[in-house]
Scaffold this motif. Structure first.
Motif, PDB file in Angstrom:
ATOM      1  N   PRO A  45       0.818  -1.219   0.000  1.00  0.00           N
ATOM      2  CA  PRO A  45       0.000   0.000   0.000  1.00  0.00           C
ATOM      3  C   PRO A  45       0.848   1.263   0.000  1.00  0.00           C
ATOM      4  N   HIS A  46       2.183   1.102   0.048  1.00  0.00           N
ATOM      5  CA  HIS A  46       3.091   2.250   0.164  1.00  0.00           C
ATOM      6  C   HIS A  46       3.743   2.618  -1.164  1.00  0.00           C
ATOM      7  N   ASP A  47       3.871   1.644  -2.078  1.00  0.00           N
ATOM      8  CA  ASP A  47       4.392   1.926  -3.420  1.00  0.00           C
ATOM      9  C   ASP A  47       3.722   0.936  -4.370  1.00  0.00           C
ATOM     10  N   ARG A  48       4.268   0.692  -5.510  1.00  0.00           N
ATOM     11  CA  ARG A  48       3.625  -0.156  -6.504  1.00  0.00           C
ATOM     12  C   ARG A  48       4.251  -1.553  -6.533  1.00  0.00           C
ATOM     13  N   SER A  49       4.693  -2.040  -5.396  1.00  0.00           N
ATOM     14  CA  SER A  49       5.352  -3.345  -5.349  1.00  0.00           C
ATOM     15  C   SER A  49       4.345  -4.489  -5.240  1.00  0.00           C
ATOM     16  N   ILE A  50       4.702  -5.610  -5.858  1.00  0.00           N
ATOM     17  CA  ILE A  50       3.970  -6.866  -5.729  1.00  0.00           C
ATOM     18  C   ILE A  50       4.972  -7.936  -5.304  1.00  0.00           C
ATOM     19  N   ALA A  51       4.594  -8.750  -4.325  1.00  0.00           N
ATOM     20  CA  ALA A  51       5.455  -9.852  -3.898  1.00  0.00           C
ATOM     21  C   ALA A  51       4.639 -11.135  -3.914  1.00  0.00           C
ATOM     22  N   PHE A  52       5.293 -12.241  -4.276  1.00  0.00           N
ATOM     23  CA  PHE A  52       4.622 -13.533  -4.275  1.00  0.00           C
ATOM     24  C   PHE A  52       5.674 -14.636  -4.199  1.00  0.00           C
ATOM     25  N   THR A  53       5.193 -15.850  -3.988  1.00  0.00           N
ATOM     26  CA  THR A  53       6.055 -17.022  -3.921  1.00  0.00           C
ATOM     27  C   THR A  53       5.942 -17.806  -5.220  1.00  0.00           C
ATOM     28  N   GLU A  54       7.082 -18.303  -5.682  1.00  0.00           N
ATOM     29  CA  GLU A  54       7.098 -19.129  -6.884  1.00  0.00           C
ATOM     30  C   GLU A  54       7.631 -20.507  -6.540  1.00  0.00           C
ATOM     31  N   GLU A  55       6.927 -21.554  -7.000  1.00  0.00           N
ATOM     32  CA  GLU A  55       7.344 -22.916  -6.684  1.00  0.00           C
ATOM     33  C   GLU A  55       8.597 -23.290  -7.466  1.00  0.00           C
TER      34      GLU A  55
END
Length: 498
Positions: A45-55
């Motif tokens: 909610p602070h910048d345009r970042s997306i994080a996720f996990t990849e198998e």
């Protein structure tokens, strides 16, 4: 008893309800998705970042927490952080949430037959453990979210007081900046199945999560609910997000940023398959709460302090309702209740076991699901001819592999076999009537063999335990709806000799 106190009264309604609506269907975010599975998505909610996990297969080959890249999504440049899930080593990392200068994430490791989950925080390139008192996760997965203001963390994990496997827990930040212990969000949300990938909206009341414990379109469906008070255990009835998002596969990790056009989530058309990151046009409206807020301060005065209503457990026969002589076991302590009554003076959130001779024991939690006054605890007889369903012995979809935590109920079966050395049981596996009938029989038989193998591994003689798979041939409910089909997918045991 009377005492002089100063009382502050506040009446505050939390009656407003989130209205969730979507436009069209979800679309894949092709610039992010790969042939590996994408899971456990969070947005900043602070910048345009997306994080996720990849198998990823095999063992960890790097000490790097995540890789970072820039992607253009819908004409907007975003920072992409990709954590790794090393399936071969049964270890994983998954993001929880962003602060203005850092990132919280989960780490699950596997060592000497046990899973260990923790929360960590990285800022300015420095990585440290987050101290959450008594935090314990026995599941191979752990997911979570962080509120925008950084005051609340909601975790999905399996602890000693979970209702089944992964449950949702609230962790609050204290005034001194440390974190309080994780507390279960209660039975209004959590089921005996899995509740995963929570997302708390910016109002700190509207909660989105995925579960396979409430029916729906497929393996996991996405739901939302609204917190009704400050206890974090009183929630509105969870609402399915509907067929614009949920499919016959598995949907998890719903998230959005207030004011933005798109919401994001993870979808798989096969619950055992790979996930892709999706997005859908989204609108959330919070109805204005017009209820008057009343505040008043009462001056110092003498008031009568009422004695709290006690909580009583009454142990009874599940069929007849008759009181049973029983004992309550907690840790290394034991209490005897000749008439089956136990008075509880505090709700500690701990587990206790209740047992009576000739009955299958049960384990309950001392928490807010217990009501003031009398609570009936029903035990099932293990007399010859009795058939008992093992409600919490669960399997991964389409396999004979037990869900982590199913051993809890099987340990109670082992206990009753040890306490009653003449008992012999027949394990019976059942499915619903969907799919190939022959394969259903084979699957139910394989699941019975898994359960039998576990019981024998605990020292029970093989001649006391037999088993058979029946497929969908012996339903106990209609197969017309998913809710009733769920009752037909079961493992039970019949006492054939006592």
């Amino acid at each position: 008893m009377k005492s002089s106190i100063i009382t502050f009264i506040m009446c505050l309604s939390l009656a407003s309800v989130a209205q969730v609506a979507f436009e069209g269907k979800g679309e894949t975010v092709d610039s992010i998705n790969t042939s590996n599975g994408q899971n456990y998505l969070v947005l900043s909610p602070h910048d345009r970042s997306i994080a996720f996990t990849e198998e990823r297969g095999g063992a960890p080959n790097s000490t790097e927490l995540y890789t970072s890249q820039q992607q253009t999504i819908g004409g907007e440049s975003r920072s992409i952080l990709i954590f790794s899930d090393w399936l071969g080593e049964k270890g994983m990392l998954s993001p929880i949430g962003f602060t203005s200068d850092g990132l919280y994430y989960s780490q699950v490791t596997f060592d000497k037959g046990m899973f260990y989950g923790k929360v960590k925080y990285i800022t300015d390139g420095k990585d440290k453990d987050v101290e959450i008192p008594f935090l314990k996760n026995k599941s191979p997965i752990q997911s979570g979210c962080l509120s925008k203001d950084g005051q609340y963390m909601i975790l999905s994990l399996e602890a000693n007081n979970s209702y089944g496997v992964e449950d949702l827990y609230i962790v609050k930040k204290k005034v001194d900046g440390s974190w309080d212990r994780a507390k279960n969000l209660g039975f209004q949300l959590n089921t005996e199945f899995q509740e995963v990938t929570p997302f708390l909206a910016e109002d700190n009341r509207t909660l989105f999560f995925a579960t396979n414990g409430r029916g729906g379109q497929g393996g996991f469906d996405l739901f939302y609910t609204v917190r009704q008070d400050e206890s974090w255990r009183n929630w509105s009835e969870p609402v399915n997000l509907g067929t614009q998002i949920n499919t016959t596969g598995a949907e998890t990790s719903f998230a959005y940023i207030d004011g933005e056009e798109w919401a994001y989530y993870v979808s798989s058309q096969d619950s055992d398959g790979y996930g892709d990151i999706m997005r859908i046009k989204f609108k959330e409206e919070i109805e204005e709460d017009t209820t008057e807020v009343v505040e008043s301060v009462l001056v110092k005065e003498d008031v009568k302090i009422e004695t709290p209503i006690s909580i009583v457990l009454r142990v009874v026969d599940a069929k007849s309702g008759e009181k049973l002589p029983a004992e309550m076991i907690f840790g290394d302590s034991k209490r005897i209740g000749p008439n089956g009554l136990f008075e509880i003076d505090s709700l500690t959130g701990d587990e206790v076991e209740l047992k009576s001779p000739g009955y299958l024991p049960t384990v309950i939690m001392l928490d807010e699901q217990l009501q003031p006054g009398e609570n009936m605890i029903k035990l099932s007889s293990v007399a010859k001819g009795s058939i008992i369903t093992l409600d919490h012995v669960l399997f991964h979809r389409g396999t004979a592999e037990m869900v982590e935590g199913s051993e809890k109920e099987l340990n109670l079966v082992v206990e009753v076999l040890n306490d009653n050395p003449n008992i012999k049981i027949l394990l019976k596996g059942h499915t619903d009537n969907t799919g190939d009938p022959v394969k259903n029989v084979q699957l139910s038989d394989a699941r019975v063999k898994t359960v039998k193998a576990y019981i024998l591994s605990q020292g029970i003689n093989a001649f006391r335990v037999t088993g058979k798979g029946y497929g969908g041939n012996e339903p106990i409910a209609s197969n017309e709806t998913e809710e009733s089909r769920k009752l037909n997918r079961r493992v039970e045991f019949e006492v054939v000799d006592d």
